[in-house]
Design an enzyme around this catalytic site. Sequence first.
Site, PDB file in Angstrom:
ATOM      1  CG  ASP A  23       3.130 -10.201  12.112  1.00 43.15           C
ATOM      2  OD1 ASP A  23       4.080 -10.326  11.298  1.00 43.15           O
ATOM      3  OD2 ASP A  23       2.719  -9.099  12.523  1.00 43.15           O
ATOM      4  CG  ASP A  27      -0.188  -9.311  10.398  1.00 41.48           C
ATOM      5  OD1 ASP A  27      -0.115  -8.168   9.941  1.00 41.48           O
ATOM      6  OD2 ASP A  27       0.234 -10.333   9.777  1.00 41.48           O
ATOM      7  NE  ARG A  49      -3.226   0.239   3.089  1.00 41.65           N
ATOM      8  CZ  ARG A  49      -4.200   0.389   3.965  1.00 41.65           C
ATOM      9  NH1 ARG A  49      -4.728   1.545   4.195  1.00 41.65           N
ATOM     10  NH2 ARG A  49      -4.639  -0.655   4.628  1.00 41.65           N
ATOM     11  CB  THR A  72      -1.909   7.143  -3.320  1.00 45.93           C
ATOM     12  OG1 THR A  72      -1.344   5.828  -3.358  1.00 45.93           O
ATOM     13  CG2 THR A  72      -0.996   8.102  -4.057  1.00 45.93           C
TER      14      THR A  72
END
Length: 210
Positions: A204, A201, A105, A109
């Site tokens: 993870d 996550d 990402r 933006t």
Amino acid sequence: MNDHLTIVDHPLVQHKLTIMRDKATPTHQFRQLLREISQLIAYEVTRGLETGLVRIETPLTEMQAPMLAGKKLALISILRAGNGLLDGILELIPGARVGFVGLYRDPETLQPVQYYFKVPEDLRDRMVIVVDPMLATGNSSAAAIDLLKEAGARNIRFLCLLAAPEGVARMKQAHPDVPIVTAALDECLNDHGYIVPGLGDAGDRMFGTK
Ligand code: URA
């Protein structure tokens, strides 16, 4: 449950998912459960695979029996967490071809940017199953599917472990032709884009990086 979203509410799937959600579950067990669940969800997502009859001989007689037909399906992992789903599904469908899509990402933006794209040839003629454990905002999943459609894919399904309503809505708006199959639809996303109640996550937890 509808055509766009299928929740695999089988007791084995739900039992395994509960153990995965528990923060006390260690990495090795999380990975093993992910592998097992991936096979149970893959069973559902591949329901529409094409079959054809072949002639075989059993020890007793000849018969026409069904076998998978058509071009081998393509599994596309969205890096990195998608890789946790691959091995289990490949055990079930060893002939599948495998591709990878890497997106990050952009911090300014906030849009997904491609950093890796390697997929099997002839996507147009294959069932394409995109795998990513967490359908959160849906932005990277929708972007990955944009890229796969540009590469020719037409018959695409999305396999995940957990989905957020926001991600399902985003996918429905961007790719209404892509059915989603998941083990659970959770409540919402938090301010950091994590699925709640979720499991944290996924990368993870499966790779032990935190
Ligand atoms: N990705 C994850 O690994 N977990 C979430 O809850 C959302 C996105």
